[in-house]
Design a protein around this motif. Structure first.
Motif, PDB file in Angstrom:
ATOM      1  N   ARG A   6       0.836  -1.210   0.000  1.00 29.97           N
ATOM      2  CA  ARG A   6       0.000   0.000   0.000  1.00 29.97           C
ATOM      3  C   ARG A   6       0.873   1.265   0.000  1.00 29.97           C
ATOM      4  O   ARG A   6       0.668   2.176  -0.795  1.00 29.97           O
ATOM      5  CB  ARG A   6      -0.879  -0.048   1.252  1.00 29.97           C
ATOM      6  CG  ARG A   6      -1.933   1.002   1.365  1.00 29.97           C
ATOM      7  CD  ARG A   6      -2.830   0.681   2.553  1.00 29.97           C
ATOM      8  NE  ARG A   6      -3.547  -0.561   2.363  1.00 29.97           N
ATOM      9  CZ  ARG A   6      -3.603  -1.572   3.247  1.00 29.97           C
ATOM     10  NH1 ARG A   6      -2.989  -1.474   4.413  1.00 29.97           N
ATOM     11  NH2 ARG A   6      -4.261  -2.659   2.968  1.00 29.97           N
ATOM     12  N   VAL A   7       1.869   1.274   0.877  1.00 29.98           N
ATOM     13  CA  VAL A   7       2.761   2.443   0.962  1.00 29.98           C
ATOM     14  C   VAL A   7       3.585   2.563  -0.324  1.00 29.98           C
ATOM     15  O   VAL A   7       3.733   3.660  -0.885  1.00 29.98           O
ATOM     16  CB  VAL A   7       3.689   2.353   2.200  1.00 29.98           C
ATOM     17  CG1 VAL A   7       4.752   3.436   2.159  1.00 29.98           C
ATOM     18  CG2 VAL A   7       2.875   2.443   3.489  1.00 29.98           C
ATOM     19  N   ARG A  14       1.096   4.973  -7.881  1.00 28.38           N
ATOM     20  CA  ARG A  14       0.094   4.035  -8.382  1.00 28.38           C
ATOM     21  C   ARG A  14      -1.033   4.003  -7.358  1.00 28.38           C
ATOM     22  O   ARG A  14      -0.835   4.344  -6.195  1.00 28.38           O
ATOM     23  CB  ARG A  14       0.682   2.615  -8.488  1.00 28.38           C
ATOM     24  CG  ARG A  14       1.731   2.435  -9.561  1.00 28.38           C
ATOM     25  CD  ARG A  14       2.262   0.995  -9.566  1.00 28.38           C
ATOM     26  NE  ARG A  14       3.169   0.718  -8.458  1.00 28.38           N
ATOM     27  CZ  ARG A  14       2.900  -0.109  -7.454  1.00 28.38           C
ATOM     28  NH1 ARG A  14       1.749  -0.751  -7.398  1.00 28.38           N
ATOM     29  NH2 ARG A  14       3.788  -0.318  -6.490  1.00 28.38           N
ATOM     30  N   ARG A  15      -2.195   3.541  -7.757  1.00 31.66           N
ATOM     31  CA  ARG A  15      -3.321   3.509  -6.840  1.00 31.66           C
ATOM     32  C   ARG A  15      -3.228   2.347  -5.863  1.00 31.66           C
ATOM     33  O   ARG A  15      -3.223   1.196  -6.297  1.00 31.66           O
ATOM     34  CB  ARG A  15      -4.610   3.344  -7.637  1.00 31.66           C
ATOM     35  CG  ARG A  15      -5.483   4.543  -7.567  1.00 31.66           C
ATOM     36  CD  ARG A  15      -6.793   4.171  -8.169  1.00 31.66           C
ATOM     37  NE  ARG A  15      -7.307   5.312  -8.901  1.00 31.66           N
ATOM     38  CZ  ARG A  15      -8.511   5.342  -9.431  1.00 31.66           C
ATOM     39  NH1 ARG A  15      -9.292   4.296  -9.357  1.00 31.66           N
ATOM     40  NH2 ARG A  15      -8.915   6.411 -10.048  1.00 31.66           N
ATOM     41  N   PRO A  16      -3.210   2.616  -4.567  1.00 38.21           N
ATOM     42  CA  PRO A  16      -3.299   1.511  -3.605  1.00 38.21           C
ATOM     43  C   PRO A  16      -4.770   1.107  -3.415  1.00 38.21           C
ATOM     44  O   PRO A  16      -5.653   1.716  -4.023  1.00 38.21           O
ATOM     45  CB  PRO A  16      -2.740   2.120  -2.318  1.00 38.21           C
ATOM     46  CG  PRO A  16      -2.734   3.590  -2.506  1.00 38.21           C
ATOM     47  CD  PRO A  16      -3.119   3.925  -3.921  1.00 38.21           C
ATOM     48  N   PRO A  20      -2.786   4.863   2.558  1.00 39.32           N
ATOM     49  CA  PRO A  20      -2.012   4.374   3.702  1.00 39.32           C
ATOM     50  C   PRO A  20      -1.956   5.438   4.804  1.00 39.32           C
ATOM     51  O   PRO A  20      -2.148   6.621   4.533  1.00 39.32           O
ATOM     52  CB  PRO A  20      -0.615   4.131   3.128  1.00 39.32           C
ATOM     53  CG  PRO A  20      -0.618   4.611   1.723  1.00 39.32           C
ATOM     54  CD  PRO A  20      -1.947   5.211   1.398  1.00 39.32           C
ATOM     55  N   VAL A  21      -1.683   4.981   6.027  1.00 40.88           N
ATOM     56  CA  VAL A  21      -1.639   5.924   7.151  1.00 40.88           C
ATOM     57  C   VAL A  21      -0.345   5.716   7.944  1.00 40.88           C
ATOM     58  O   VAL A  21       0.070   4.587   8.183  1.00 40.88           O
ATOM     59  CB  VAL A  21      -2.913   5.785   8.032  1.00 40.88           C
ATOM     60  CG1 VAL A  21      -3.076   4.378   8.572  1.00 40.88           C
ATOM     61  CG2 VAL A  21      -2.926   6.799   9.169  1.00 40.88           C
ATOM     62  N   PHE A 312      -0.584   9.915  -1.842  1.00 45.39           N
ATOM     63  CA  PHE A 312      -0.931  10.510  -0.544  1.00 45.39           C
ATOM     64  C   PHE A 312      -0.863   9.466   0.567  1.00 45.39           C
ATOM     65  O   PHE A 312      -1.382   8.354   0.433  1.00 45.39           O
ATOM     66  CB  PHE A 312      -2.335  11.116  -0.586  1.00 45.39           C
ATOM     67  CG  PHE A 312      -2.756  11.759   0.723  1.00 45.39           C
ATOM     68  CD1 PHE A 312      -1.966  12.727   1.321  1.00 45.39           C
ATOM     69  CD2 PHE A 312      -3.930  11.361   1.363  1.00 45.39           C
ATOM     70  CE1 PHE A 312      -2.345  13.311   2.541  1.00 45.39           C
ATOM     71  CE2 PHE A 312      -4.314  11.944   2.576  1.00 45.39           C
ATOM     72  CZ  PHE A 312      -3.520  12.912   3.158  1.00 45.39           C
ATOM     73  N   ILE A 313      -0.204   9.860   1.665  1.00 46.14           N
ATOM     74  CA  ILE A 313      -0.167   9.058   2.889  1.00 46.14           C
ATOM     75  C   ILE A 313      -0.737   9.938   3.993  1.00 46.14           C
ATOM     76  O   ILE A 313      -0.223  11.040   4.244  1.00 46.14           O
ATOM     77  CB  ILE A 313       1.277   8.617   3.231  1.00 46.14           C
ATOM     78  CG1 ILE A 313       1.832   7.709   2.116  1.00 46.14           C
ATOM     79  CG2 ILE A 313       1.320   7.889   4.579  1.00 46.14           C
ATOM     80  CD1 ILE A 313       3.346   7.501   2.168  1.00 46.14           C
TER      81      ILE A 313
END
Ligand code: ZN
Length: 344
Positions: A6-7, A14-16, A20-21, A312-313
């Motif tokens: 995801r990260v 690319r699209r996860p 992610p957080v 974005f994260i």
């Protein structure tokens, strides 16, 4: 997708499966250990244990590992104050004038305190959970911030303002960049998947955009390039409103830009779309004193503005305060799952 995929997707633009957080939580994690934070920040085993316990509680996708903003400075000889209830701070500079720069030696991260302790914490975390969570080992600080700690903030700002010794300022910055780059390599060798520099002093809240472009930005860019050549991902963290320098900040080439709530999200996204991955920008004061529903609202808005097309994260805009309530941290992490899912 697991946390690492995801990260990686977010950083690669690319699209996860969802946003992610991350948590910038070394202070609340150390505080939750119940003893002296100074002890945690000076011992790799304790720091790893604190970060591990926090990850087990919150289940975030990315860990930002560090012991504060004075690690590199201390390794270079700056006197640092360790405190029981907050991160350590740089106290007495190691040089008084720019002319002394040539007597500074680049520390070996593997043998120099406290870098060696953070490397130890990195190795422990990588061994225990490195296949389940993305570990960013922070090579705090960046060239400009470290330089300001080495000689003292007032002295450096005065020298930059008068501009009479620009060559020596560049030399001090070269030294600081070499220290941080060397440490960044060691963090990756110890199991971190990415690394990061803090450059709050380089931001428009402290330094003019003109001086950022002349002194700090070329150093950050060079550091990104040197690490990128070895396949290493660098995050660049500048506090405050970065819009006046946003294009230069993006042009450093850093794969991740860490921003806080003072940076206008619409403008940042418009400038960085398809070029870099933003991390942040939830207000740490809100996280410390707001309610979980206020945190959720802020996260929902950030995701709506920053998540489209990936890159974005979600996370706090800066380091979380020691006593940030756990329910607000849960609200942050859960918001990424609730509002951050990408359509198929
Ligand atoms: Zn910050």
């Amino acid at each position: 997708m697991n946390a690492i995929e995801r990260v990686q997707a977010a950083i690669d633009l690319r699209r996860p499966d969802r946003v992610p957080v991350d948590l910038h939580n070394f202070q609340p994690a150390a505080f939750a250990m119940g003893g002296s934070m100074a002890e945690v920040f000076q011992h790799g085993e304790l720091l790893a244990e604190a970060m591990l316990q926090a990850w087990r509680e919150f289940g975030h996708d990315m860990i930002l590992l560090e012991n504060g903003t004075a690690c590199n400075a201390q390794a270079c000889g700056v006197q640092v104050l360790y405190r029981d209830d907050a991160a350590p701070v740089a106290h007495i500079p190691v040089i008084e004038s720019l002319e002394e720069v040539d007597r500074l030696a680049v520390p070996d991260p593997y043998t120099t305190f406290p870098m060696c302790e953070i490397l130890k914490a990195t190795r422990i975390l990588a061994r225990e959970i490195g296949d389940k969570v993305w570990i960013c080992g922070r090579a705090d600080q960046g060239p400009m911030d470290l330089a300001s700690q080495l000689i003292g903030m007032q002295t450096l700002m005065l020298e930059i303002a008068t501009g009479e010794k620009a060559d020596l300022v560049h030399r001090l910055l070269d030294y600081a960049r070499t220290v941080s780059t060397r440490y960044a390599f060691a963090l990756i060798e110890s199991g971190a998947r990415s690394t990061s520099i803090g450059e709050p002093v380089a931001g428009p809240d402290v330094m003019s955009p003109r001086h950022y472009r002349k002194y700090a930005q070329p150093q950050e860019k060079k550091m990104v390039e040197d690490l990128k050549a070895a396949g290493i991902i660098l995050h660049n963290h500048i506090c405050g409103n970065t819009i006046p320098i946003i294009n230069d900040f993006i042009a450093t080439g850093a794969q991740v830009l860490e921003i806080d709530h003072k940076t206008d999200m619409r403008k940042a996204k418009a400038a960085g779309r398809g070029k870099t991955c933003f991390l942040g920008p939830i207000n740490t004061s809100l996280l410390a004193t707001g309610t979980p529903s206020e945190v959720e609202d802020a996260c929902r808005e950030a995701i709506a503005l920053m998540a489209p097309d990936s890159g974005f994260i979600l996370g706090p805009g800066c380091a979380l305060g020691s006593e940030t309530p756990a329910e607000n941290i849960h609200a942050l992490v859960e918001s990424a799952k609730k509002y951050g899912v990408y359509p198929d």
